[in-house]
Write a protein that holds these residues in place. Sequence first.
Motif, PDB file in Angstrom:
ATOM      1  N   ASP A   4     -45.610-106.453 -66.933  1.00 35.04           N
ATOM      2  CA  ASP A   4     -45.714-106.653 -66.442  1.00 35.04           C
ATOM      3  C   ASP A   4     -46.031-105.815 -64.642  1.00 35.04           C
ATOM      4  O   ASP A   4     -46.901-105.990 -64.341  1.00 35.04           O
ATOM      5  CB  ASP A   4     -44.130-106.626 -66.151  1.00 35.04           C
ATOM      6  N   GLU A   5     -45.880-104.333 -65.328  1.00 32.31           N
ATOM      7  CA  GLU A   5     -46.659-103.421 -64.714  1.00 32.31           C
ATOM      8  C   GLU A   5     -48.268-103.931 -63.742  1.00 32.31           C
ATOM      9  O   GLU A   5     -48.470-103.612 -63.003  1.00 32.31           O
ATOM     10  CB  GLU A   5     -45.933-102.315 -64.846  1.00 32.31           C
ATOM     11  N   LYS A   7     -49.973-107.012 -64.602  1.00 32.91           N
ATOM     12  CA  LYS A   7     -50.318-108.050 -63.707  1.00 32.91           C
ATOM     13  C   LYS A   7     -49.560-107.419 -62.309  1.00 32.91           C
ATOM     14  O   LYS A   7     -50.315-108.351 -61.698  1.00 32.91           O
ATOM     15  CB  LYS A   7     -49.149-109.302 -64.726  1.00 32.91           C
ATOM     16  N   LYS A   8     -48.904-106.757 -62.231  1.00 33.54           N
ATOM     17  CA  LYS A   8     -48.257-106.643 -60.554  1.00 33.54           C
ATOM     18  C   LYS A   8     -49.561-105.776 -59.795  1.00 33.54           C
ATOM     19  O   LYS A   8     -50.021-105.906 -59.174  1.00 33.54           O
ATOM     20  CB  LYS A   8     -46.908-105.887 -60.802  1.00 33.54           C
ATOM     21  N   SER A   9     -50.262-104.934 -61.032  1.00 35.68           N
ATOM     22  CA  SER A   9     -51.483-104.278 -60.323  1.00 35.68           C
ATOM     23  C   SER A   9     -52.514-104.950 -59.871  1.00 35.68           C
ATOM     24  O   SER A   9     -52.974-104.939 -58.823  1.00 35.68           O
ATOM     25  CB  SER A   9     -51.457-102.633 -61.046  1.00 35.68           C
ATOM     26  N   ILE A  10     -52.776-106.136 -60.812  1.00 34.52           N
ATOM     27  CA  ILE A  10     -53.696-107.006 -60.614  1.00 34.52           C
ATOM     28  C   ILE A  10     -53.778-108.016 -59.482  1.00 34.52           C
ATOM     29  O   ILE A  10     -54.616-108.191 -59.074  1.00 34.52           O
ATOM     30  CB  ILE A  10     -54.177-107.279 -62.710  1.00 34.52           C
ATOM     31  N   SER A  11     -52.652-108.340 -60.121  1.00 32.99           N
ATOM     32  CA  SER A  11     -52.355-109.063 -58.706  1.00 32.99           C
ATOM     33  C   SER A  11     -52.756-108.502 -56.972  1.00 32.99           C
ATOM     34  O   SER A  11     -52.584-108.961 -56.182  1.00 32.99           O
ATOM     35  CB  SER A  11     -50.479-109.770 -58.706  1.00 32.99           C
ATOM     36  N   THR A  12     -51.810-107.485 -56.960  1.00 36.37           N
ATOM     37  CA  THR A  12     -52.206-106.775 -55.647  1.00 36.37           C
ATOM     38  C   THR A  12     -53.902-106.799 -55.707  1.00 36.37           C
ATOM     39  O   THR A  12     -53.927-107.009 -54.383  1.00 36.37           O
ATOM     40  CB  THR A  12     -51.124-105.173 -55.605  1.00 36.37           C
ATOM     41  N   GLU A  14     -56.137-108.348 -56.671  1.00 34.39           N
ATOM     42  CA  GLU A  14     -56.897-109.703 -56.098  1.00 34.39           C
ATOM     43  C   GLU A  14     -56.492-109.335 -55.088  1.00 34.39           C
ATOM     44  O   GLU A  14     -57.674-110.242 -54.091  1.00 34.39           O
ATOM     45  CB  GLU A  14     -56.015-110.512 -56.681  1.00 34.39           C
ATOM     46  N   GLN A  15     -55.234-109.363 -54.270  1.00 35.24           N
ATOM     47  CA  GLN A  15     -55.118-109.386 -52.677  1.00 35.24           C
ATOM     48  C   GLN A  15     -55.794-108.658 -51.531  1.00 35.24           C
ATOM     49  O   GLN A  15     -56.327-109.383 -50.738  1.00 35.24           O
ATOM     50  CB  GLN A  15     -53.785-109.590 -52.596  1.00 35.24           C
TER      51      GLN A  15
END
Length: 182
Positions: A4-5, A7-12, A14-15
């Motif tokens: 989960d961490e 995925k959150k880092s990858i999402s950030t 990508e933003q």
Amino acid sequence: MQLDELKKSISTLEQVFAKTSSDININVEASETAQKKILKKYRQSFTATAVLAVVFAASWIGNVNPAAFPTHIRAFLVIYLVMATVWYVFMYLKLKRVDIGSLAPARLFSATTTIRLLTLTGEIVLGIGLAVFFTLFLPNLLSVRPLAFWLCVATLALSCLWGVCYLWPKYIRLFHDLNTIK
């Protein structure tokens, strides 16, 4: 938990990439105005240092007033002023070659950052040269002419205060305006 961490880092991430890949528009008019003002300051600097180099070279060759201003100090000052003139001419030509209107923003930022760092480095080196000059000059001046020594020290203090409070903020603003984004 770690997935989960991640995925959150990858999402950030990508933003962040999405924001940086958007088009950046340079305010060419403001940047060119800043470039012209910086070029003018470089021109004034190399003209002043060149004129002073010629004046002190003439006093060195003519051996004018050797008691208050010995030959070795004049020689140091002439060499220092010639080096400063060459440095300011180099910086002038380097900044003049930057075509703000045609460069991509990344290249413009790179070029102006290089010029900013070179300017800062040059000013630090020239400041060290001035410190060495006054370390040689002031003790001699104190022993020969005490009143001139105190006038010179007061002038140095006022010019340092003027430079820090007035000139440096102007230069910082001009270099900041060199990369103005719309």
